[in-house]
Design an enzyme around this catalytic site. Structure first.
Site, PDB file in Angstrom:
ATOM      1  N   HIS A  26       5.943   5.893   5.345  1.00  0.00           N
ATOM      2  CA  HIS A  26       7.478   5.915   4.267  1.00  0.00           C
ATOM      3  C   HIS A  26       7.316   7.345   5.461  1.00  0.00           C
ATOM      4  O   HIS A  26       7.075   8.664   5.032  1.00  0.00           O
ATOM      5  CB  HIS A  26       7.444   6.689   3.126  1.00  0.00           C
ATOM      6  CG  HIS A  26       7.020   5.494   2.279  1.00  0.00           C
ATOM      7  ND1 HIS A  26       8.295   4.402   2.263  1.00  0.00           N
ATOM      8  CD2 HIS A  26       5.831   4.633   1.387  1.00  0.00           C
ATOM      9  CE1 HIS A  26       7.972   3.818   1.178  1.00  0.00           C
ATOM     10  NE2 HIS A  26       6.659   3.263   0.491  1.00  0.00           N
ATOM     11  N   ASP A  55       0.291   4.307   2.820  1.00  0.00           N
ATOM     12  CA  ASP A  55       1.493   4.111   2.231  1.00  0.00           C
ATOM     13  C   ASP A  55       1.781   5.419   1.782  1.00  0.00           C
ATOM     14  O   ASP A  55       2.459   6.116   0.986  1.00  0.00           O
ATOM     15  CB  ASP A  55       0.846   3.333   0.599  1.00  0.00           C
ATOM     16  CG  ASP A  55       2.703   4.112  -0.320  1.00  0.00           C
ATOM     17  OD1 ASP A  55       3.175   4.012  -0.089  1.00  0.00           O
ATOM     18  OD2 ASP A  55       2.114   3.058  -1.127  1.00  0.00           O
TER      19      ASP A  55
HETATM   20 ZN   LIG Z   1       4.914   0.639  -2.482  1.00  0.00          ZN
END
Ligand SMILES: [Zn+2]
Lengths: 312, 433
Positions: free
Chosen positions: B57, B302
């Protein structure tokens, strides 16, 4: 002891000491002038992010009987409803100078978060955090049970006493704190609820679990503690409906008839009369419900005294 | 472009070699007489293909206070990565060609790693209508992996259609497997501890049941499924079954699910709030074994940066997610190599070659071989270090602070250009291209 955040943190000795001290406080509470100077000059803030008139009043009376100044902060209509963060609310109160924060919040862990944070140095008392704990309720219930079964001069633990807790165990901070404390003090704890309102895994909190109230009641408990059932549980498939709940899990008059005359009944309030408990039961001679409220003030005086009186 | 000779590096298979980098390519595995090359002493260091993260992200556009494509790229480089796949849950959402091209271009401008945008499966991640999957694919960003990550494509028919639709260009649907109705208001792993802490539980079945449905849809449609952040033993069992059946499914595990457990939630410390949540020791052992035996294909970080105000608050109000790019390799080494569950060849596979394959990144994951693009990480496997609060990321939500981890990234080369030297991220001198 700097804070009172959870029953888990309390040692047996600390717990019994609070019960004993509460019984001393009870003596003050029946005098003409019910005031002790212990906390004179100290400020206690009631920080209630969730409505609870009875708990707030109980703490307020307890603090005032110890001569503390009490300020109350209710989230409704305050800056919180305008989106102020927990952090800023606590920092603001800290800046105004308070010695203790009595915190009630709908989210679990909030009292602990405040105590661990750099936001405040005040003593933090957990007055109910989400579905986690409500330690003063458990202490006042333990006090009520001990006084009722052993007398108010007794200073022993609850070894051998059997307590059944009935109702929404899954969402109840009262059930958690009570089960933890009562078992810590030697009592045997049974839980009874529909399976939707019990933890799925083997319960870490109970000696016995029941899915059927009649079966539970036949297992010779000294105390039956009924929990308030929230209307919202009916709407999210935890329960089928009020009628069925009352029939299957309510302490109805007919169930009450079958109990031995020495079985005691408790309820942390507020009650849904006619739902989890029949009026006749709540108002019976076997009910300790009024005693719980009275003991609540004494116990909270003891907690405030222990946290605030001895320091500087 | 500058040339380099990496002296006496150790490859994943244990052989020792010199590596010559010229014009962005590995040109030789023995040092010839090349005078103008910078020589780096790689004695005692492992030389591996640059790491590829399939699940990052980067927060840009929309949440630049938490991370930008530049700051995230630097954090990635510091962690030994030469490529990251940027998740679509930005603001605006990467659900159209314009946004994915913007992310793609900003990645090139940053220049530290290859930034490959992942496109949203559904418009605005709303789970109602398919996004412009084809246009994102045919855009300059050439999107090949699609995900609503952060949210689950929970509607079965929509999931089926998405799997069917991307077959036209060999696309993959990466699913964040979380049944929304089973996890309403969920705050942590469901079990004894969630009950004790009074936090609404996130049951293992909410992940495994979605994965079970998705592998069946994948079998039926003949498409390709990737399962994001596998966190439970139950999900591992479902994937193992699907692979035995020949279904085209790949899966990732995050570093944090390889090493952290739910016990850390006990103090309501919000740095440990993450979705899917930290699970039990049994789950950690199951995902480790699955990563070792190939049931789980890769490690993906992540990496989820959040600003301080999203974490310095009560548990219920705190954001889900933890940063992970910089410590990812060390966590995997500590969890998998120190424990002898994995060798370096498998390590290179799960960190570099297999994620590159799933992402369809042709210039990545080619390992240390003559003719391969010089995407190389040199790491010292002998160093143990304590994680300190220091990061190239704009965020500080690092769950590993104070932990002791093994293996330190020393030097990183991205397309032949050095991005990290002795553990420090270099400023890129673009004029020398
Ligand atoms: Zn996720």
């Amino acid at each position: 002891m700097k804070h009172l955040l959870s029953v888990e943190d309390l040692s047996i000795q600390q717990s019994l000491d609070l019960l004993d001290l509460a019984n001393e406080m009870r003596k003050t509470n029946v005098k003409e002038i019910k005031r002790l100077p212990a906390l004179s000059g100290k400020t206690v803030a009631n920080l209630f992010f969730e409505d609870s008139t009875r708990t707030r009043l109980s703490f307020e009376i307890a603090a005032k009987r110890l001569s503390a100044d009490v300020v109350s902060f209710a989230a409704k209509g305050s800056s919180v409803s305008k989106g102020e963060s927990l952090k800023d609310t606590v920092i603001t109160l800290e800046a105004m100078g308070v010695e203790a924060l009595i915190v009630r919040h709908s989210a679990s862990g909030v009292a602990k978060t405040i105590a661990d944070s750099a936001w405040s140095n005040a003593a933090v008392i957990n007055a109910g955090d989400g579905t986690h704990e409500h330690p003063t309720q458990a202490l006042l219930d333990a006090l009520t049970i001990r006084n009722a079964l052993k007398g108010s001069t007794d200073k022993s633990d609850l070894d051998g006493i059997r307590v059944l807790i009935v109702g929404d165990i899954l969402h109840s901070r009262v059930a958690r704190s009570n089960a933890l404390l009562l078992r810590k003090l030697g009592a045997t704890v049974g839980l009874c609820a529909p399976a939707t309102l019990l933890p799925q895994t083997s319960s870490p909190l109970a000696d016995e679990s029941y899915l059927n109230l009649d079966e539970a009641l036949s297992a010779k408990f000294d105390v039956v503690m009924m929990l308030r059932i929230q209307q919202e549980r009916m709407n999210s498939a935890f329960l089928t409906g009020q009628l069925e709940y009352s029939e299957l899990f309510g302490l109805t008059a007919s169930r009450f008839e079958l109990l031995p005359a020495k079985t005691l009944v408790m309820h942390p309030g507020p009650m849904n009369r006619g739902l989890e408990i029949a009026s006749r039961v709540a108002d019976s001679a076997q009910s300790l419900i009024k005693e719980q409220v009275t003991n609540g003030v004494a116990l909270r005086m003891a907690v405030l005294y222990r946290l605030l009186a001895q320091e500087g | 472009m500058k040339s380099y000779i990496l002296k006496s590096a150790q490859l994943a298979d244990g052989t020792e070699t010199d590596i010559v980098i010229e014009d962005g390519v590995i040109t030789a595995l023995e040092a010839g007489a090349k005078l103008d090359a910078e020589v780096i002493d790689a004695n005692g260091l492992m030389a591996l293909g640059g790491f590829v993260d399939l699940h990052t992200h980067l927060r840009q556009p929309g949440s630049e206070a938490s991370e930008t494509i530049l700051s995230g790229s630097k954090a990635a480089a510091k962690g030994g990565f030469t490529a990251v796949n940027a998740m679509a849950n930005t603001s605006p959402v990467a659900d159209n060609a314009a946004v994915v091209e913007m992310v793609f271009n900003l990645g090139i401008q940053a220049g530290y790693v290859e930034v490959q945008p992942i496109g949203a499966v559904t418009l605005d991640l709303a789970g109602e209508k398919l996004a412009d999957l084809g246009l994102m694919n045919s855009s300059k960003a050439n999107v090949r992996v699609f995900s609503d990550d952060g949210k689950c494509v929970s509607d079965s028919l929509l999931m089926r259609r998405a799997l069917e639709y991307v077959k036209a260009f060999g696309g993959t649907i990466a699913q964040h497997a979380q049944d929304p109705s089973l996890t309403k208001d969920a705050q942590m792993n469901e079990g004894e501890l969630s009950f004790k802490l009074g936090l609404a539980g996130w049951p293992a079945s909410a992940e495994a049941s979605i994965v079970a449905r998705d592998v069946l849809l994948t079998e039926q449609t003949g498409s390709k499924l990737h399962v994001c952040h596998v966190s439970t033993k139950e999900t591992v069992d479902v994937i193992r079954w699907a692979k035995q059946r020949g279904i085209s499914v790949t899966a990732e595990v995050t570093p944090h699910h390889l090493i952290l457990t739910e016990d850390l939630v006990k103090e309501y410390n919000t740095v440990f709030k993450v979705n899917p949540p930290l699970r039990t020791k049994t789950d950690v052992m199951a995902v480790r074994e699955a990563l070792a035996d190939g049931t789980i294909d890769i490690v993906a970080t992540d990496h989820a940066p959040h600003p301080e105000e999203s974490k310095d608050c009560e548990w219920a109000a705190a954001a889900n997610g933890m940063i992970g790019l910089e410590n990812a390799a060390s966590v995997v080494i500590t969890a998998m190599i120190d424990t002898k569950m994995m060798d370096w060849a498998r390590f290179e596979e799960v960190m570099s070659s297999k994620p590159a394959l799933i992402a369809g990144m042709a210039g990545q994951g080619k390992g240390i071989a003559i003719g391969s693009p010089a995407n190389i990480v040199l790491l010292d496997p002998s160093i143990s270090y304590e994680v300190i609060d220091e990061s190239e990321s704009r965020s500080r939500n690092n769950p590993y602070l104070g932990m002791s981890l093994t293996g330190k990234i020393q030097h990183v080369f991205f397309k032949g250009r050095q991005t990290v030297s002795s553990g420090k991220v270099l400023e890129i001198d673009r004029d020398n291209d």
